[in-house]
Design a protein around this motif. Structure first.
Motif, PDB file in Angstrom:
ATOM      1  N   THR A 235       0.750  -1.232   0.454  1.00  0.00           N
ATOM      2  CA  THR A 235      -0.389  -0.157   0.006  1.00  0.00           C
ATOM      3  C   THR A 235       0.920   1.414  -0.215  1.00  0.00           C
ATOM      4  O   THR A 235       0.791   2.190  -0.527  1.00  0.00           O
ATOM      5  CB  THR A 235      -0.854  -0.226   1.002  1.00  0.00           C
TER       6      THR A 235
ATOM      7  N   GLY B  52       2.373   1.763  -3.386  1.00  0.00           N
ATOM      8  CA  GLY B  52       1.318   2.198  -4.327  1.00  0.00           C
ATOM      9  C   GLY B  52       0.839   3.308  -4.209  1.00  0.00           C
ATOM     10  O   GLY B  52       0.799   4.699  -5.185  1.00  0.00           O
TER      11      GLY B  52
ATOM     12  N   ASN C 219       3.191   0.838  -9.625  1.00  0.00           N
ATOM     13  CA  ASN C 219       2.255   0.369 -10.484  1.00  0.00           C
ATOM     14  C   ASN C 219       2.656  -1.261 -10.696  1.00  0.00           C
ATOM     15  O   ASN C 219       3.197  -1.210 -10.817  1.00  0.00           O
ATOM     16  CB  ASN C 219       1.522   1.374 -11.758  1.00  0.00           C
ATOM     17  N   PHE C 220       1.113  -1.871  -9.601  1.00  0.00           N
ATOM     18  CA  PHE C 220       1.839  -3.902  -9.432  1.00  0.00           C
ATOM     19  C   PHE C 220       0.934  -3.778 -11.097  1.00  0.00           C
ATOM     20  O   PHE C 220      -0.359  -3.748 -11.378  1.00  0.00           O
ATOM     21  CB  PHE C 220       0.907  -3.960  -8.044  1.00  0.00           C
TER      22      PHE C 220
ATOM     23  N   ASP D  27      -3.055  -4.329   1.724  1.00  0.00           N
ATOM     24  CA  ASP D  27      -1.983  -4.891   1.090  1.00  0.00           C
ATOM     25  C   ASP D  27      -1.658  -6.578   0.303  1.00  0.00           C
ATOM     26  O   ASP D  27      -2.075  -6.352  -1.167  1.00  0.00           O
ATOM     27  CB  ASP D  27      -0.365  -5.203   2.129  1.00  0.00           C
TER      28      ASP D  27
ATOM     29  N   LEU E 178      -4.918  -4.931  -2.004  1.00  0.00           N
ATOM     30  CA  LEU E 178      -3.880  -4.101  -3.201  1.00  0.00           C
ATOM     31  C   LEU E 178      -3.875  -5.420  -4.091  1.00  0.00           C
ATOM     32  O   LEU E 178      -3.635  -5.311  -5.354  1.00  0.00           O
ATOM     33  CB  LEU E 178      -3.486  -3.489  -2.792  1.00  0.00           C
TER      34      LEU E 178
ATOM     35  N   ASN F 175      -4.759  -6.558  -7.707  1.00  0.00           N
ATOM     36  CA  ASN F 175      -3.874  -6.339  -9.464  1.00  0.00           C
ATOM     37  C   ASN F 175      -3.610  -8.025  -9.838  1.00  0.00           C
ATOM     38  O   ASN F 175      -2.982  -7.829 -10.574  1.00  0.00           O
ATOM     39  CB  ASN F 175      -2.489  -5.607  -9.141  1.00  0.00           C
TER      40      ASN F 175
END
Length: 470
Positions: free
Chosen positions: A297, A300, A305-306, A374, A377, A381
């Protein structure tokens, strides 16, 4: 090992005992009857003429006993003198028959087989087969399979391919393609073990030199790639080691390896001429210094960018960071994932080798995951596919993996340093601070937007008041 105490159940078999360490566990005794049924099914499959009898398998295992005993770190003491050879035969044939039944489910199917009827049961057994203390030397399986096929080309294919397909639902990896008849002649390793001796001699006596066409070049390149993989997997000591090799990068092609050796030789000559100390091209002067990275996080918030890497086109360890984009292959988190990772890490610790890529991977993911945010996120992705249920379970899994573990050399030091440098950039750091302090919740964003709007209205009102005075 001390790390076994952190989660003892992750290292103990639940349904089947393989090898000597858990042989007399009471809760595993019911599976012994199924092992004998699978032994009978395996013997009934015999492809050779005349059929190989049970006594010949027993004799082969007896000859292999001393070599197999040396594969274990402890002195193995069983109840009877011939029990070790008996164990190798029953356990080895059970594993081979299970692999064949999984690869060819419509053959030799018994309606009363609970292992193949109950998906949960076969999945648990598969997890049991990759426990560090529940292993049989892979040479035993290879020896049994060679005896089963009588060193001829089997209709079931190459054993390494069968094992690779068997574990494909636990390990995301590019499969070894089934080897065709046209490719067979290009594989010395395969010829040695799977072609009849007279056929190999014929190939050696009358070599044919085919015309070089685009199709033949493609076949040869594919042959080199498959042969490299087969050679890589042939070094595995047991099934857990084999699974580890599936997760690691494929070896370079022969042309690439020979080019690297040529440059290394030239580099050595030049350095001898100029009396320069040799250097290790793989070594980074800062690689021994471990660098911690921020969680997902926070990265980000700093404009990282993941993006997921396709696990079918790469390997689990292929992480890259470039142009603000951190690419990580997808990992499927399911019931057997923790046990798999823990036993792979234990194997790397036990081997006492400097390279511990799975341990490095677990450490990297542990740094990325500090909270359920986390995990959410990374799920969003496509990097984590969570089949456990709650994000907190994934957080707990990765945060507990490395207790009592020595990480050693970090395989992702360059990625870590790139992420740290990116986060330290004043602009990215300011954006991260702004997002974390003022835009971390929708209400905070609304409050900041309202304050900004009020400020703008105040400025406009002030300007209008000044203009009206004129």
């Amino acid at each position: 090992m001390p790390l076994f105490k952190t989660n003892p159940e992750a290292y103990k078999p639940r349904l089947v005992s393989i090898g000597p360490f858990h042989r007399y566990a009471n809760h595993l005794k019911p599976m012994e009857a199924h092992k004998l049924l699978y032994l009978k099914d395996f013997l009934d499959r015999s492809e050779s003429e005349p059929t190989i009898c049970l006594e010949e398998y027993v004799g082969a295992m007896t000859k292999l006993e001393n070599k197999a005993r040396q594969c274990y770190s402890e002195n193995i003491q069983l109840k009877t003198k011939d029990e070790f050879a008996k164990m190798m035969l029953i356990d080895g044939c059970f594993i081979l028959e299970l692999i064949l039944k999984t690869n060819y489910p419509d053959e030799h199917r018994r309606p009363d087989d609970p292992i193949m009827k109950a998906t949960w049961m076969s999945t648990v057994i598969k997890c049991d087969l990759i426990l560090l203390e529940n292993q049989l030397p892979l040479d035993v399986l290879r020896h049994l399979y060679q005896l089963f096929t009588q060193n001829s080309k089997s209709k079931y294919g190459v054993l390494d391919t069968l094992i690779s397909n068997f574990f494909q639902d636990l390990v995301a990896h590019p499969q070894i393609n089934h080897i065709s008849e046209n490719q067979f002649r290009h594989f010395p390793i395969v010829q040695k073990f799977f072609l009849p001796a007279n056929k190999v001699e014929e190939e050696a006596e009358e070599p044919s030199i085919p015309k070089k066409t685009e199709a033949s070049t493609s076949v040869l390149e594919e042959a080199d790639d498959v042969e490299a993989k087969l050679e890589k997997y042939s070094q595995a000591k047991h099934l857990l080691h084999f699974v580890r090799e599936l997760l690691l990068p494929s070896p370079p092609k022969k042309t690439e390896a020979s080019t690297q050796r040529s440059w290394a030789w030239l580099d050595g000559v030049m350095r001898w001429v100029w009396r320069v100390q040799p250097r290790d091209p793989k070594r980074n002067p800062d690689e021994d210094t471990f660098v911690c990275i921020h969680c997902a996080t926070e990265l980000g918030e700093a404009n990282v960018n993941f993006k997921k890497e396709d696990p079918e086109k790469t390997h689990l360890l292929n992480m890259t960071f470039k142009n603000k984009e951190l690419k990580i292959p997808t990992i499927k988190i399911q019931d057997g994932t923790e046990s798999l990772l823990r036993n792979l890490i234990a194997f790397e610790q036990y081997c006492d080798h400097e390279d511990r890529p799975i341990t490095s991977y677990a450490s990297f993911m542990d740094d990325l995951i500090n909270s359920t945010k986390d995990v959410a996120l990374l799920e969003e992705n496509g990097i984590i596919e969570n089949l456990l249920g709650e994000p907190k379970d994934v957080t707990k899994l990765f945060n507990a993996l490395l207790k009592e573990v020595t990480i050693g050399k970090d395989d992702f030091s360059s990625v870590r340093r790139a992420l740290v440098d990116h986060y330290k950039n004043p602009w990215h750091k300011s954006i991260a601070s702004l997002k974390h302090n003022y835009f971390n919740t929708p209400w905070a964003f609304i409050a900041c937007f309202a304050a900004l709007l009020l400020f703008l209205l105040t400025v406009v009102q002030t300007i209008c008041s000044i203009l009206s005075l004129k």
